[in-house]
Design a protein around this motif. Structure first.
Motif, PDB file in Angstrom:
ATOM      1  N   VAL A 246     -10.114  62.672 -63.548  1.00  0.00           N
ATOM      2  CA  VAL A 246      -8.724  62.911 -63.958  1.00  0.00           C
ATOM      3  C   VAL A 246      -8.075  61.597 -64.406  1.00  0.00           C
ATOM      4  N   GLY A 247      -8.363  60.521 -63.703  1.00  0.00           N
ATOM      5  CA  GLY A 247      -7.807  59.227 -64.081  1.00  0.00           C
ATOM      6  C   GLY A 247      -8.283  58.776 -65.452  1.00  0.00           C
ATOM      7  N   LEU A 248      -9.572  58.889 -65.718  1.00  0.00           N
ATOM      8  CA  LEU A 248     -10.107  58.502 -67.025  1.00  0.00           C
ATOM      9  C   LEU A 248      -9.578  59.400 -68.145  1.00  0.00           C
ATOM     10  N   LEU A 249      -9.465  60.687 -67.876  1.00  0.00           N
ATOM     11  CA  LEU A 249      -8.926  61.611 -68.863  1.00  0.00           C
ATOM     12  C   LEU A 249      -7.460  61.277 -69.167  1.00  0.00           C
ATOM     13  N   THR A 250      -6.718  60.990 -68.115  1.00  0.00           N
ATOM     14  CA  THR A 250      -5.303  60.625 -68.307  1.00  0.00           C
ATOM     15  C   THR A 250      -5.182  59.344 -69.119  1.00  0.00           C
TER      16      THR A 250
ATOM     17  N   ALA B 253      -7.373  58.119 -71.249  1.00  0.00           N
ATOM     18  CA  ALA B 253      -7.825  58.365 -72.620  1.00  0.00           C
ATOM     19  C   ALA B 253      -6.757  59.077 -73.441  1.00  0.00           C
ATOM     20  N   LEU B 254      -5.957  59.900 -72.791  1.00  0.00           N
ATOM     21  CA  LEU B 254      -4.921  60.631 -73.520  1.00  0.00           C
ATOM     22  C   LEU B 254      -3.628  59.834 -73.693  1.00  0.00           C
ATOM     23  N   THR B 255      -3.306  58.967 -72.747  1.00  0.00           N
ATOM     24  CA  THR B 255      -2.010  58.273 -72.807  1.00  0.00           C
ATOM     25  C   THR B 255      -2.067  56.871 -73.405  1.00  0.00           C
ATOM     26  N   LEU B 256      -3.176  56.179 -73.278  1.00  0.00           N
ATOM     27  CA  LEU B 256      -3.247  54.788 -73.725  1.00  0.00           C
ATOM     28  C   LEU B 256      -3.005  54.611 -75.230  1.00  0.00           C
ATOM     29  N   PRO B 257      -3.609  55.395 -76.109  1.00  0.00           N
ATOM     30  CA  PRO B 257      -3.336  55.184 -77.537  1.00  0.00           C
ATOM     31  C   PRO B 257      -1.862  55.355 -77.905  1.00  0.00           C
ATOM     32  N   ALA B 258      -1.214  56.348 -77.329  1.00  0.00           N
ATOM     33  CA  ALA B 258       0.205  56.575 -77.623  1.00  0.00           C
ATOM     34  C   ALA B 258       1.058  55.424 -77.101  1.00  0.00           C
ATOM     35  N   LYS B 259       0.732  54.931 -75.913  1.00  0.00           N
ATOM     36  CA  LYS B 259       1.496  53.812 -75.355  1.00  0.00           C
ATOM     37  C   LYS B 259       1.318  52.548 -76.190  1.00  0.00           C
ATOM     38  N   LEU B 260       0.098  52.289 -76.644  1.00  0.00           N
ATOM     39  CA  LEU B 260      -0.138  51.109 -77.474  1.00  0.00           C
ATOM     40  C   LEU B 260       0.585  51.215 -78.813  1.00  0.00           C
ATOM     41  N   TYR B 261       0.573  52.398 -79.405  1.00  0.00           N
ATOM     42  CA  TYR B 261       1.269  52.589 -80.674  1.00  0.00           C
ATOM     43  C   TYR B 261       2.771  52.380 -80.503  1.00  0.00           C
ATOM     44  N   ASN B 262       3.342  53.002 -79.481  1.00  0.00           N
ATOM     45  CA  ASN B 262       4.781  52.855 -79.237  1.00  0.00           C
ATOM     46  C   ASN B 262       5.145  51.415 -78.909  1.00  0.00           C
ATOM     47  N   THR B 263       4.287  50.719 -78.182  1.00  0.00           N
ATOM     48  CA  THR B 263       4.551  49.323 -77.851  1.00  0.00           C
ATOM     49  C   THR B 263       4.542  48.456 -79.103  1.00  0.00           C
ATOM     50  N   ASN B 264       3.561  48.672 -79.980  1.00  0.00           N
ATOM     51  CA  ASN B 264       3.520  47.915 -81.232  1.00  0.00           C
ATOM     52  C   ASN B 264       4.743  48.198 -82.093  1.00  0.00           C
TER      53      ASN B 264
END
Length: 156
Positions: free
Chosen positions: A77-81, A83-94
């Motif tokens: 569950v941690g890895l799935l979470t 994988a789903l949230t990290l790209p969006a967070k990086l995009y929003n941060t940039n």
């Protein structure tokens, strides 16, 4: 009465680049990226621990390899979470870092330009050859420009 534009005495002033002014933007993209990654890791670990806790309610305590099953559920569950949230967070941060960099550039250039204009007005005020009415008009023009009023009505 005449409507006069802002005096063109200051047309020789120009924006200097960040390298010339010594200004360094306080927004650090690598720090922002690192914080986003650590935030995603923390959120994923919390989601994994929650899933393992919920799984402990369904897997009986006497079951063989219960700890391995719960840790597997939590890790999945941690890895799935992540994988789903990290790209969006990086995009929003940039995106937020880019926006803040541009805002800080505009703010610093605006302050630099106002400083240059006020230095020119100060030199003019100290110059004894300039007429007092002209000094007052230029000072009033600068003050009105600072307040956001672009057109000034003056009596001749």
């Amino acid at each position: 009465m005449k409507i006069l534009p802002i005096s063109s005495n200051y047309s020789n002033l120009s924006f200097s680049s960040k390298k010339d002014s010594g200004y360094e933007n306080p927004v650090n993209r690598s720090t922002e990226k690192g914080l986003a990654i650590w935030g995603s890791i923390g959120g994923s670990a919390l989601a994994g621990a929650t899933a393992a806790g919920i799984g402990s309610c369904f897997i009986k305590s006497g079951t063989k390899n219960r700890a391995m099953k719960l840790s597997g559920i939590g890790a999945a569950v941690g890895l799935l979470t992540m994988a789903l949230t990290l790209p969006a967070k990086l995009y929003n941060t940039n995106l937020r870092a880019f926006t803040r960099e541009k805002e800080m550039d505009v703010f610093s250039r605006d302050r630099e330009l106002k400083s240059n204009i006020l230095e020119e007005v100060d030199k003019e005020v100290k110059d004894e050859d300039v007429d007092l009415d002209q000094k007052i008009n230029h000072y009033a023009t600068v003050q009105m420009a600072n307040k956001g009023q672009g057109v000034m009505v003056k009596g001749v």
